[in-house]
Design a protein around this motif. Structure first.
Motif, PDB file in Angstrom:
ATOM      1  N   THR A 175      50.392  84.347  68.612  1.00  0.00           N
ATOM      2  CA  THR A 175      50.724  85.763  68.421  1.00  0.00           C
ATOM      3  C   THR A 175      52.138  85.951  67.883  1.00  0.00           C
ATOM      4  O   THR A 175      52.625  87.074  67.815  1.00  0.00           O
ATOM      5  CB  THR A 175      50.571  86.543  69.734  1.00  0.00           C
ATOM      6  N   GLY A 176      52.797  84.852  67.515  1.00  0.00           N
ATOM      7  CA  GLY A 176      54.110  84.948  66.900  1.00  0.00           C
ATOM      8  C   GLY A 176      55.277  84.773  67.847  1.00  0.00           C
ATOM      9  O   GLY A 176      56.422  84.712  67.413  1.00  0.00           O
ATOM     10  N   GLY A 177      55.022  84.750  69.135  1.00  0.00           N
ATOM     11  CA  GLY A 177      56.089  84.499  70.093  1.00  0.00           C
ATOM     12  C   GLY A 177      56.824  85.719  70.586  1.00  0.00           C
ATOM     13  O   GLY A 177      57.666  85.623  71.479  1.00  0.00           O
ATOM     14  N   GLY A 178      56.539  86.894  70.018  1.00  0.00           N
ATOM     15  CA  GLY A 178      57.192  88.118  70.467  1.00  0.00           C
ATOM     16  C   GLY A 178      56.378  88.816  71.543  1.00  0.00           C
ATOM     17  O   GLY A 178      55.371  88.301  72.039  1.00  0.00           O
ATOM     18  N   THR A 179      56.807  90.022  71.886  1.00  0.00           N
ATOM     19  CA  THR A 179      56.102  90.790  72.909  1.00  0.00           C
ATOM     20  C   THR A 179      55.506  92.076  72.323  1.00  0.00           C
ATOM     21  O   THR A 179      55.148  92.979  73.071  1.00  0.00           O
ATOM     22  CB  THR A 179      57.027  91.126  74.090  1.00  0.00           C
ATOM     23  N   GLN A 180      55.410  92.148  71.006  1.00  0.00           N
ATOM     24  CA  GLN A 180      54.655  93.196  70.326  1.00  0.00           C
ATOM     25  C   GLN A 180      53.816  92.549  69.228  1.00  0.00           C
ATOM     26  O   GLN A 180      54.229  91.556  68.623  1.00  0.00           O
ATOM     27  CB  GLN A 180      55.571  94.256  69.712  1.00  0.00           C
ATOM     28  N   LEU A 181      52.647  93.128  68.988  1.00  0.00           N
ATOM     29  CA  LEU A 181      51.737  92.564  67.990  1.00  0.00           C
ATOM     30  C   LEU A 181      50.878  93.672  67.405  1.00  0.00           C
ATOM     31  O   LEU A 181      50.442  94.580  68.117  1.00  0.00           O
ATOM     32  CB  LEU A 181      50.828  91.509  68.646  1.00  0.00           C
ATOM     33  N   ILE A 182      50.646  93.592  66.092  1.00  0.00           N
ATOM     34  CA  ILE A 182      49.673  94.439  65.415  1.00  0.00           C
ATOM     35  C   ILE A 182      48.510  93.551  64.991  1.00  0.00           C
ATOM     36  O   ILE A 182      48.728  92.481  64.412  1.00  0.00           O
ATOM     37  CB  ILE A 182      50.277  95.126  64.181  1.00  0.00           C
ATOM     38  N   THR A 183      47.292  93.963  65.287  1.00  0.00           N
ATOM     39  CA  THR A 183      46.121  93.249  64.796  1.00  0.00           C
ATOM     40  C   THR A 183      45.401  94.142  63.793  1.00  0.00           C
ATOM     41  O   THR A 183      45.189  95.329  64.039  1.00  0.00           O
ATOM     42  CB  THR A 183      45.159  92.864  65.931  1.00  0.00           C
ATOM     43  N   ALA A 184      45.058  93.578  62.649  1.00  0.00           N
ATOM     44  CA  ALA A 184      44.313  94.284  61.602  1.00  0.00           C
ATOM     45  C   ALA A 184      43.044  93.479  61.361  1.00  0.00           C
ATOM     46  O   ALA A 184      43.091  92.402  60.756  1.00  0.00           O
ATOM     47  CB  ALA A 184      45.147  94.391  60.334  1.00  0.00           C
ATOM     48  N   VAL A 185      41.920  93.986  61.861  1.00  0.00           N
ATOM     49  CA  VAL A 185      40.690  93.209  61.908  1.00  0.00           C
ATOM     50  C   VAL A 185      39.585  93.884  61.105  1.00  0.00           C
ATOM     51  O   VAL A 185      39.289  95.067  61.304  1.00  0.00           O
ATOM     52  CB  VAL A 185      40.226  93.003  63.363  1.00  0.00           C
ATOM     53  N   ALA A 186      38.974  93.120  60.201  1.00  0.00           N
ATOM     54  CA  ALA A 186      37.841  93.585  59.405  1.00  0.00           C
ATOM     55  C   ALA A 186      36.570  92.907  59.907  1.00  0.00           C
ATOM     56  O   ALA A 186      36.623  91.782  60.416  1.00  0.00           O
ATOM     57  CB  ALA A 186      38.063  93.252  57.933  1.00  0.00           C
ATOM     58  N   PRO A 187      35.411  93.547  59.769  1.00  0.00           N
ATOM     59  CA  PRO A 187      34.173  92.914  60.219  1.00  0.00           C
ATOM     60  C   PRO A 187      33.899  91.575  59.533  1.00  0.00           C
ATOM     61  O   PRO A 187      33.473  90.612  60.164  1.00  0.00           O
ATOM     62  CB  PRO A 187      33.100  93.953  59.869  1.00  0.00           C
ATOM     63  N   GLU A 188      34.135  91.498  58.218  1.00  0.00           N
ATOM     64  CA  GLU A 188      33.911  90.253  57.474  1.00  0.00           C
ATOM     65  C   GLU A 188      34.812  90.233  56.255  1.00  0.00           C
ATOM     66  O   GLU A 188      35.498  91.213  55.959  1.00  0.00           O
ATOM     67  CB  GLU A 188      32.443  90.130  57.064  1.00  0.00           C
ATOM     68  N   ARG A 189      34.785  89.123  55.522  1.00  0.00           N
ATOM     69  CA  ARG A 189      35.738  88.960  54.420  1.00  0.00           C
ATOM     70  C   ARG A 189      35.516  89.945  53.279  1.00  0.00           C
ATOM     71  O   ARG A 189      36.452  90.284  52.562  1.00  0.00           O
ATOM     72  CB  ARG A 189      35.680  87.521  53.887  1.00  0.00           C
ATOM     73  N   SER A 190      34.316  90.416  53.101  1.00  0.00           N
ATOM     74  CA  SER A 190      34.038  91.367  52.019  1.00  0.00           C
ATOM     75  C   SER A 190      34.345  92.806  52.408  1.00  0.00           C
ATOM     76  O   SER A 190      34.239  93.708  51.569  1.00  0.00           O
ATOM     77  CB  SER A 190      32.567  91.264  51.601  1.00  0.00           C
ATOM     78  N   SER A 191      34.746  93.033  53.654  1.00  0.00           N
ATOM     79  CA  SER A 191      34.971  94.401  54.138  1.00  0.00           C
ATOM     80  C   SER A 191      36.224  95.007  53.520  1.00  0.00           C
ATOM     81  O   SER A 191      37.208  94.315  53.234  1.00  0.00           O
ATOM     82  CB  SER A 191      35.116  94.408  55.656  1.00  0.00           C
ATOM     83  N   THR A 192      36.195  96.313  53.339  1.00  0.00           N
ATOM     84  CA  THR A 192      37.381  97.040  52.875  1.00  0.00           C
ATOM     85  C   THR A 192      37.925  97.965  53.956  1.00  0.00           C
ATOM     86  O   THR A 192      38.942  98.624  53.744  1.00  0.00           O
ATOM     87  CB  THR A 192      37.058  97.875  51.617  1.00  0.00           C
ATOM     88  N   THR A 193      37.254  98.016  55.102  1.00  0.00           N
ATOM     89  CA  THR A 193      37.722  98.833  56.227  1.00  0.00           C
ATOM     90  C   THR A 193      37.642  98.025  57.512  1.00  0.00           C
ATOM     91  O   THR A 193      36.909  97.026  57.599  1.00  0.00           O
ATOM     92  CB  THR A 193      36.890 100.115  56.385  1.00  0.00           C
ATOM     93  N   GLY A 194      38.391  98.465  58.512  1.00  0.00           N
ATOM     94  CA  GLY A 194      38.393  97.795  59.803  1.00  0.00           C
ATOM     95  C   GLY A 194      39.224  98.585  60.789  1.00  0.00           C
ATOM     96  O   GLY A 194      39.299  99.821  60.703  1.00  0.00           O
TER      97      GLY A 194
END
Length: 232
Positions: free
Chosen positions: A34-53
């Motif tokens: 998670t990068g070692g910090g104490t804040q994180l943003i996750t940006a997750v798409a259903p699959e590689r062809s997705s344009t939204t998530g």
């Protein structure tokens, strides 16, 4: 007690003692890094062809990850691609775990913003010219060796760059041809050219939440497969 009755009683006790299944750990707790910090943003798409998530921001509190906000997100017009092998100009969002060097915007920073915030001016450019020494860097004014046709004149993207965070993809040691100018920014009319975008309200909330002292990172990936966010 008859053997059959005893078996039923034992089965009932087992069922009563089992209880409901334990809830799944929060997403960051299932990630390899998670990068070692104490804040994180996750940006997750259903699959590689997705344009939204979905874009979610988290705090590490009391030894566990706690969700602090979430919003629909948009990705590249051609979906997502592994950051380590992505090619510039493919309109794909690079997957991976990245730092967030600084914020910028055409508009003033939202009240409460603690992140370093750079205002966009008329002569602010982001160089994407592979032949320039300023490749994948803000340049103000535009560097002499950076072609305007291969750069972004930031002030012309008034909606998208009202507020933004630089994503550290290909940033520290830029690889020519890998890609430049990948940001978390405000939504435009549709899918992005490779960035991650959210509504203006969500972007303002993220900027008020982000604390550079907590070393936030962003993890971009899919729900499963080789680019799954849990494999980053």
């Amino acid at each position: 007690m008859r053997p059959g009755a005893l078996a039923l009683a034992v089965s009932a006790l087992v069922l009563l003692g089992a209880g409901p299944p334990a809830p799944a750990p929060p997403l960051p707790a299932r990630m390899a890094d998670t990068g070692g910090g104490t804040q994180l943003i996750t940006a997750v798409a259903p699959e590689r062809s997705s344009t939204t998530g979905t874009v979610t921001w988290w705090n590490r509190e009391g030894g566990r990850w706690v969700e602090r906000g979430s919003a629909p997100g948009r990705f590249g017009a051609n979906g997502l691609a592994a950051g380590a092998s992505r090619t510039q100009g493919t309109n794909t969002t690079p997957t991976g775990l990245y730092d967030l060097p600084y914020a910028f915007g055409i508009e003033a920073a939202p009240p409460g913003t603690a992140y370093p915030y750079r205002r966009v001016r008329q002569d602010s450019w982001w160089c994407q010219d592979n032949g320039s020494r300023s490749y994948n860097r803000w340049t103000e004014p535009r560097a002499a060796d950076c072609k305007a046709a291969e750069s972004e004149h930031l002030i012309t993207y008034r909606a998208q760059y009202a507020h933004a965070l630089v994503i550290g993809f290909n940033y520290e040691r830029p690889v020519r041809g890998r890609g430049a100018g990948i940001f978390l920014h405000v939504n435009g009319r549709g899918a992005t050219a490779g960035c991650v975008s959210v509504s203006e309200d969500a972007m303002r909330r993220i900027l008020r939440w982000a604390d550079p002292a907590r070393r936030p990172h962003i993890a971009v990936g899919t729900r499963s497969g080789s680019t799954a966010v849990t494999r980053l």
